[in-house]
Design a protein around this motif. Sequence first.
Motif, mmCIF file in Angstrom:
data_model
loop_
_atom_site.group_PDB
_atom_site.id
_atom_site.type_symbol
_atom_site.label_atom_id
_atom_site.label_comp_id
_atom_site.label_asym_id
_atom_site.label_seq_id
_atom_site.Cartn_x
_atom_site.Cartn_y
_atom_site.Cartn_z
ATOM 1 N N ILE A 98 16.887 5.148 -9.996
ATOM 2 C CA ILE A 98 15.733 4.739 -9.192
ATOM 3 C C ILE A 98 14.432 5.053 -9.919
ATOM 4 N N GLU A 99 13.378 4.466 -9.412
ATOM 5 C CA GLU A 99 12.025 4.819 -9.860
ATOM 6 C C GLU A 99 11.390 5.627 -8.741
ATOM 7 N N ILE A 100 10.767 6.740 -9.076
ATOM 8 C CA ILE A 100 10.110 7.583 -8.074
ATOM 9 C C ILE A 100 8.602 7.433 -8.230
ATOM 10 N N ARG A 101 7.930 7.174 -7.117
ATOM 11 C CA ARG A 101 6.470 7.081 -7.098
ATOM 12 C C ARG A 101 5.928 8.056 -6.065
ATOM 13 N N TYR A 102 5.109 8.975 -6.536
ATOM 14 C CA TYR A 102 4.498 9.954 -5.635
ATOM 15 C C TYR A 102 3.282 9.352 -4.969
ATOM 16 N N GLN A 103 3.116 9.681 -3.709
ATOM 17 C CA GLN A 103 1.989 9.226 -2.920
ATOM 18 C C GLN A 103 1.183 10.436 -2.450
ATOM 19 N N GLY A 104 -0.078 10.217 -2.199
ATOM 20 C CA GLY A 104 -0.918 11.264 -1.642
ATOM 21 C C GLY A 104 -0.723 11.361 -0.141
ATOM 22 N N ILE A 105 -1.211 12.426 0.437
ATOM 23 C CA ILE A 105 -1.080 12.619 1.879
ATOM 24 C C ILE A 105 -1.972 11.654 2.654
ATOM 25 N N ASN A 106 -3.097 11.260 2.078
ATOM 26 C CA ASN A 106 -4.036 10.393 2.783
ATOM 27 C C ASN A 106 -3.559 8.954 2.805
ATOM 28 N N THR A 107 -3.917 8.274 3.872
ATOM 29 C CA THR A 107 -3.631 6.851 3.984
ATOM 30 C C THR A 107 -4.948 6.096 3.902
ATOM 31 N N PRO A 108 -4.939 4.853 3.466
ATOM 32 C CA PRO A 108 -3.757 4.072 3.156
ATOM 33 C C PRO A 108 -3.129 4.492 1.824
ATOM 34 N N ARG A 109 -1.822 4.364 1.767
ATOM 35 C CA ARG A 109 -1.059 4.616 0.546
ATOM 36 C C ARG A 109 -0.870 3.270 -0.138
ATOM 37 N N ALA A 110 -1.749 3.000 -1.083
ATOM 38 C CA ALA A 110 -1.893 1.661 -1.660
ATOM 39 C C ALA A 110 -0.578 1.086 -2.164
ATOM 40 N N ASP A 111 0.248 1.880 -2.864
ATOM 41 C CA ASP A 111 1.502 1.356 -3.410
ATOM 42 C C ASP A 111 2.418 0.835 -2.312
ATOM 43 N N LEU A 112 2.478 1.543 -1.195
ATOM 44 C CA LEU A 112 3.315 1.086 -0.084
ATOM 45 C C LEU A 112 2.705 -0.113 0.628
ATOM 46 N N VAL A 113 1.399 -0.109 0.800
ATOM 47 C CA VAL A 113 0.728 -1.225 1.464
ATOM 48 C C VAL A 113 0.923 -2.509 0.671
ATOM 49 N N ILE A 114 0.851 -2.424 -0.654
ATOM 50 C CA ILE A 114 1.034 -3.605 -1.497
ATOM 51 C C ILE A 114 2.430 -4.191 -1.310
ATOM 52 N N LEU A 115 3.458 -3.334 -1.286
ATOM 53 C CA LEU A 115 4.833 -3.820 -1.153
ATOM 54 C C LEU A 115 5.207 -4.180 0.278
ATOM 55 N N LEU A 116 4.731 -3.403 1.227
ATOM 56 C CA LEU A 116 5.110 -3.614 2.623
ATOM 57 C C LEU A 116 3.882 -4.075 3.397
ATOM 58 N N ASP A 117 3.272 -3.190 4.141
ATOM 59 C CA ASP A 117 2.010 -3.507 4.816
ATOM 60 C C ASP A 117 1.423 -2.210 5.380
ATOM 61 N N GLU A 118 0.294 -2.321 6.045
ATOM 62 C CA GLU A 118 -0.417 -1.138 6.557
ATOM 63 C C GLU A 118 0.427 -0.323 7.543
ATOM 64 N N SER A 119 1.357 -0.967 8.240
ATOM 65 C CA SER A 119 2.122 -0.264 9.273
ATOM 66 C C SER A 119 3.370 0.442 8.733
ATOM 67 N N HIS A 120 3.617 0.348 7.421
ATOM 68 C CA HIS A 120 4.794 0.981 6.822
ATOM 69 C C HIS A 120 4.367 1.848 5.639
ATOM 70 N N GLN A 121 3.875 3.060 5.947
ATOM 71 C CA GLN A 121 3.383 3.957 4.902
ATOM 72 C C GLN A 121 4.070 5.317 4.919
ATOM 73 N N ASN A 122 5.195 5.423 5.617
ATOM 74 C CA ASN A 122 5.901 6.698 5.713
ATOM 75 C C ASN A 122 6.504 7.105 4.374
ATOM 76 N N CYS A 123 6.527 8.386 4.138
ATOM 77 C CA CYS A 123 7.266 8.942 3.006
ATOM 78 C C CYS A 123 8.248 9.953 3.574
ATOM 79 N N PRO A 124 9.501 9.915 3.160
ATOM 80 C CA PRO A 124 10.047 9.080 2.105
ATOM 81 C C PRO A 124 10.323 7.656 2.582
ATOM 82 N N THR A 125 10.148 6.727 1.669
ATOM 83 C CA THR A 125 10.552 5.338 1.862
ATOM 84 C C THR A 125 11.261 4.884 0.601
ATOM 85 N N LEU A 126 12.412 4.264 0.781
ATOM 86 C CA LEU A 126 13.163 3.678 -0.319
ATOM 87 C C LEU A 126 13.024 2.168 -0.217
#
Length: 115
Positions: free
Chosen positions: A42-70
């Motif tokens: 797998i590839e692991i990408r660390y996210q910051g505690i603050n939202t929006p979490r840009a990497d997740l928003v780009i792939l999913l959307d604003e409503s799916h920013q939970n970590c961990p997410t696979l």
Amino acid sequence: MSKDVLFLLAPGFSDNGRREYCPECAEIWGLLSYFPAIKESIEIRYQGINTPRADLVILLDESHQNCPTLVLSDVSPEYSGCGVGDVNGVRFIDNACDIGKYYAQRFGTPWPRGC
């Protein structure tokens, strides 16, 4: 995407006036330490505690920013009972319990207790 991408909060982030860690992310890190072959696949990408979490928003959307997410690659199999969601054709699992169940089915690891 040729590999699954695992989004985790970086350990030791600052929040609430102190250093903290995410228990669910730590659970997944523990699983990866038990079974290092998964980590290599797998590839692991660390996210910051603050939202929006840009990497997740780009792939999913604003409503799916939970970590961990696979986020599953296009070629990754799908198994029943793993809580796989789909946003715009991108498949994902957004909690430690379901990620553990997915790895049990895909890699033959033990099942997470209580899930």
